[in-house]
Design a protein around this motif. Structure first.
Motif, PDB file in Angstrom:
ATOM      1  N   LYS A 194       0.844  -1.187   0.000  1.00  0.00           N
ATOM      2  CA  LYS A 194       0.000   0.000   0.000  1.00  0.00           C
ATOM      3  C   LYS A 194       0.887   1.247   0.000  1.00  0.00           C
ATOM      4  O   LYS A 194       2.003   1.234   0.526  1.00  0.00           O
ATOM      5  CB  LYS A 194      -0.899   0.026   1.235  1.00  0.00           C
ATOM      6  CG  LYS A 194      -1.872  -1.139   1.326  1.00  0.00           C
ATOM      7  CD  LYS A 194      -2.923  -1.082   0.241  1.00  0.00           C
ATOM      8  CE  LYS A 194      -3.956  -2.190   0.401  1.00  0.00           C
ATOM      9  NZ  LYS A 194      -4.933  -2.187  -0.713  1.00  0.00           N
ATOM     10  N   GLY A 195       0.378   2.344  -0.570  1.00  0.00           N
ATOM     11  CA  GLY A 195       1.119   3.595  -0.578  1.00  0.00           C
ATOM     12  C   GLY A 195       2.006   3.748  -1.799  1.00  0.00           C
ATOM     13  O   GLY A 195       1.924   2.976  -2.752  1.00  0.00           O
ATOM     14  N   GLY A 196       2.878   4.766  -1.761  1.00  0.00           N
ATOM     15  CA  GLY A 196       3.660   5.133  -2.933  1.00  0.00           C
ATOM     16  C   GLY A 196       5.158   4.989  -2.795  1.00  0.00           C
ATOM     17  O   GLY A 196       5.916   5.679  -3.497  1.00  0.00           O
ATOM     18  N   ASP A 197       5.613   4.106  -1.906  1.00  0.00           N
ATOM     19  CA  ASP A 197       7.057   3.936  -1.714  1.00  0.00           C
ATOM     20  C   ASP A 197       7.626   3.007  -2.793  1.00  0.00           C
ATOM     21  O   ASP A 197       7.904   1.830  -2.558  1.00  0.00           O
ATOM     22  CB  ASP A 197       7.354   3.378  -0.322  1.00  0.00           C
ATOM     23  CG  ASP A 197       8.810   3.561   0.077  1.00  0.00           C
ATOM     24  OD1 ASP A 197       9.646   3.741  -0.832  1.00  0.00           O
ATOM     25  OD2 ASP A 197       9.112   3.531   1.288  1.00  0.00           O
ATOM     26  N   LEU A 198       7.812   3.563  -3.981  1.00  0.00           N
ATOM     27  CA  LEU A 198       8.285   2.796  -5.126  1.00  0.00           C
ATOM     28  C   LEU A 198       9.653   2.177  -4.871  1.00  0.00           C
ATOM     29  O   LEU A 198       9.905   1.018  -5.228  1.00  0.00           O
ATOM     30  CB  LEU A 198       8.346   3.697  -6.364  1.00  0.00           C
ATOM     31  CG  LEU A 198       8.937   3.087  -7.633  1.00  0.00           C
ATOM     32  CD1 LEU A 198       8.095   1.919  -8.120  1.00  0.00           C
ATOM     33  CD2 LEU A 198       9.055   4.139  -8.729  1.00  0.00           C
ATOM     34  N   GLY A 199      10.553   2.933  -4.244  1.00  0.00           N
ATOM     35  CA  GLY A 199      11.901   2.436  -4.003  1.00  0.00           C
ATOM     36  C   GLY A 199      11.926   1.174  -3.166  1.00  0.00           C
ATOM     37  O   GLY A 199      12.658   0.220  -3.473  1.00  0.00           O
ATOM     38  N   ARG A 200      11.131   1.144  -2.124  1.00  0.00           N
ATOM     39  CA  ARG A 200      11.090  -0.025  -1.241  1.00  0.00           C
ATOM     40  C   ARG A 200      10.508  -1.240  -1.962  1.00  0.00           C
ATOM     41  O   ARG A 200      10.998  -2.366  -1.817  1.00  0.00           O
ATOM     42  CB  ARG A 200      10.276   0.292   0.013  1.00  0.00           C
ATOM     43  CG  ARG A 200      10.311  -0.817   1.063  1.00  0.00           C
ATOM     44  CD  ARG A 200       9.854  -0.314   2.401  1.00  0.00           C
ATOM     45  NE  ARG A 200       8.470   0.171   2.382  1.00  0.00           N
ATOM     46  CZ  ARG A 200       7.892   0.821   3.383  1.00  0.00           C
ATOM     47  NH1 ARG A 200       8.590   1.078   4.484  1.00  0.00           N
ATOM     48  NH2 ARG A 200       6.639   1.214   3.297  1.00  0.00           N
ATOM     49  N   VAL A 201       9.465  -1.024  -2.737  1.00  0.00           N
ATOM     50  CA  VAL A 201       8.846  -2.122  -3.485  1.00  0.00           C
ATOM     51  C   VAL A 201       9.811  -2.659  -4.536  1.00  0.00           C
ATOM     52  O   VAL A 201       9.966  -3.874  -4.706  1.00  0.00           O
ATOM     53  CB  VAL A 201       7.533  -1.648  -4.144  1.00  0.00           C
ATOM     54  CG1 VAL A 201       6.945  -2.744  -5.019  1.00  0.00           C
ATOM     55  CG2 VAL A 201       6.529  -1.220  -3.085  1.00  0.00           C
ATOM     56  N   TYR A 202      10.476  -1.760  -5.238  1.00  0.00           N
ATOM     57  CA  TYR A 202      11.434  -2.152  -6.275  1.00  0.00           C
ATOM     58  C   TYR A 202      12.587  -2.961  -5.681  1.00  0.00           C
ATOM     59  O   TYR A 202      12.991  -3.988  -6.232  1.00  0.00           O
ATOM     60  CB  TYR A 202      11.964  -0.908  -6.976  1.00  0.00           C
ATOM     61  CG  TYR A 202      12.989  -1.155  -8.055  1.00  0.00           C
ATOM     62  CD1 TYR A 202      12.765  -2.080  -9.068  1.00  0.00           C
ATOM     63  CD2 TYR A 202      14.190  -0.445  -8.073  1.00  0.00           C
ATOM     64  CE1 TYR A 202      13.706  -2.294 -10.061  1.00  0.00           C
ATOM     65  CE2 TYR A 202      15.132  -0.645  -9.061  1.00  0.00           C
ATOM     66  CZ  TYR A 202      14.891  -1.573 -10.057  1.00  0.00           C
ATOM     67  OH  TYR A 202      15.833  -1.786 -11.043  1.00  0.00           O
TER      68      TYR A 202
END
Length: 321
Positions: A194-202
Motif C-alpha cells: 500500500k502507498g507510494g514507496d516505489l523504491g522499497r517495493v522495487y
C-alpha cells in the motif's frame, strides 16, 4: 517453422485472429520465434517500445538501487498502492503453446526448489493451483495477488492448455511479495504494498529475482534481452505501476492521456487492461521495456508519475483561485 519446437506463424498470430480487440495480438510460442518470424515481430516491437529498431541492442541487466527512488506520495493523497514486477523464462523450455503436460510439471518442480531458500521478508509458502480450494483462489484473485485463469487472450493463444497443471503461486507472510508460476510466462516476480514507496517495493523485487537467478538460468537474447511469451514484455520486462486517484486531471481524458504518453506511461483501468477505472482509480505504469535497463525503466516511471501528481496539484490550485 522454428528450428527446435516447430512453431508456425499461425501459432504466433492465433490469438489476434480470434480476438480482434487485442492490443497486440501476437505471441512467441517459443524463444526461436522472434528470429524465425522477425519480419512480423520486429515492426511490432519497434512500434510498442517507442523506436527500438531491428538494428538496436538491448542493454545488459542493471537493477541499480531502490533507495534512489523516494516515496512518490508520502502524504498518501493520491496513490493507493504500488507494484513492481518482472518476467523470466527458464532456459531449455518453450513457451506455453509448446509446453507439454510433463513440461509444466517439470518447470513447476524446478522453480519451487529455490523458493524454499527465500528468507527474511521474502520467506513464504508455495501453493499449487490444482490443490487449492476455489474460495481461497477467488480471495487471492480479488486481492490482486493471483492471476485469473480465464484470460480470453491467453486461451486463444493456446496458453491455457492442461490448466491448472504446473501452475501455482508463492506468497510471503505479509503478502507483499508474490511469484506466479506458469501463467503467461514461466515466472512472474511481483513486489507490492500500500502507498507510494516505489523504491522499497522495487528493492524487494530485485532481491527476489536475483535470488532465483542463483539457481535458475533464464532465457536471454543478445539483442532482445530477456525473452518472454508476449513481445510487449521483452527486454528488461519491468512493469512498475501504481493504483492512483487523479480526479481533476482525469476529468479531461484527452489531456490526461497525452501527458501520460509524453512520459511513456500506460494508463489502464483498476483491474488492468480492458477494465474500467473503478472509483476513479487508474492503474498507471511504464510502457517501454526495451532499449533501457531495469533501473532506467523504473526511473522513467517515477518521473512520469511525479509529473502526473504535479499536474493534479496544479489543477487543484486553479480551482481554488
Amino acid at each position: 517453422m522454428t528450428p527446435k519446437y516447430c512453431s508456425t506463424l499461425l501459432d504466433c498470430i492465433r490469438s489476434g485472429l480470434c480476438r480482434h480487440e487485442s492490443g497486440v495480438g501476437i505471441y512467441a510460442p517459443d524463444p526461436g520465434a522472434y528470429k524465425t518470424f522477425a519480419e512480423i515481430f520486429d515492426p511490432i516491437i519497434e512500434s510498442y517500445h517507442t523506436g527500438f529498431k531491428h538494428t538496436d541492442k538491448h542493454p545488459a541487466t542493471c537493477f541499480g538501487y531502490g533507495s534512489d527512488f523516494p516515496n512518490l506520495d508520502p502524504e498518501q493523497k493520491f496513490i493507493v498502492s504500488t507494484r513492481v514486477r518482472c518476467a523470466r523464462s527458464v532456459e531449455g523450455f518453450p513457451f506455453n503453446p509448446c509446453l507439454t503436460k510433463r513440461n509444466y510439471k517439470d518447470l513447476e518442480c524446478l522453480i519451487k526448489k529455490p523458493l524454499r531458500a527465500l528468507c527474511n521478508e521474502h520467506a513464504g509458502s508455495y501453493h499449487t493451483l490444482g490443490c487449492m480450494d476455489s474460495d481461497d483462489i477467488q480471495k487471492l484473485v480479488d486481492a490482486g495477488l493471483l492471476f485469473k485463469g480465464k484470460n480470453r487472450f491467453l486461451k486463444s493463444a493456446n496458453a491455457l492448455r492442461y490448466w491448472p497443471t504446473g501452475r501455482g503461486i508463492f506468497i510471503n507472510k505479509t503478502c507483499t511479495f508474490v511469484i506466479w508460476v506458469n501463467e503467461e510466462d514461466h515466472i512472474r516476480v511481483i513486489a507490492l504494498e500500500k502507498g507510494g514507496d516505489l523504491g522499497r517495493v522495487y528493492e524487494r523485487m530485485i532481491v527476489g529475482v536475483e535470488s532465483l537467478a542463483h539457481s535458475l538460468k533464464f532465457s536471454r537474447d543478445a539483442r532482445l534481452g530477456n525473452l518472454t511469451f508476449c513481445p510487449t514484455n521483452l527486454g528488461c520486462t519491468i512493469r512498475a505501476s501504481v493504483h492512483i486517484k487523479l480526479p481533476l486531471l482525469a476529468s479531461n481524458r484527452r489531456n490526461f492521456l497525452e501527458l501520460a504518453k509524453k512520459h511513456h506511461l500506460q494508463v489502464r483501468g483498476t483491474l488492468g487492461e480492458y477494465s474500467q477505472a473503478l472509483g476513479g482509480i487508474y492503474d498507471i505504469s511504464n510502457k517501454r521495456r526495451m532499449g533501457l535497463t531495469e533501473y532506467e525503466a523504473v526511473a522513467e516511471m517515477h518521473k512520469g508519475i511525479s509529473a502526473l501528481i504535479e499536474a493534479e496539484c496544479e489543477e487543484s490550485r486553479k480551482t481554488r483561485k
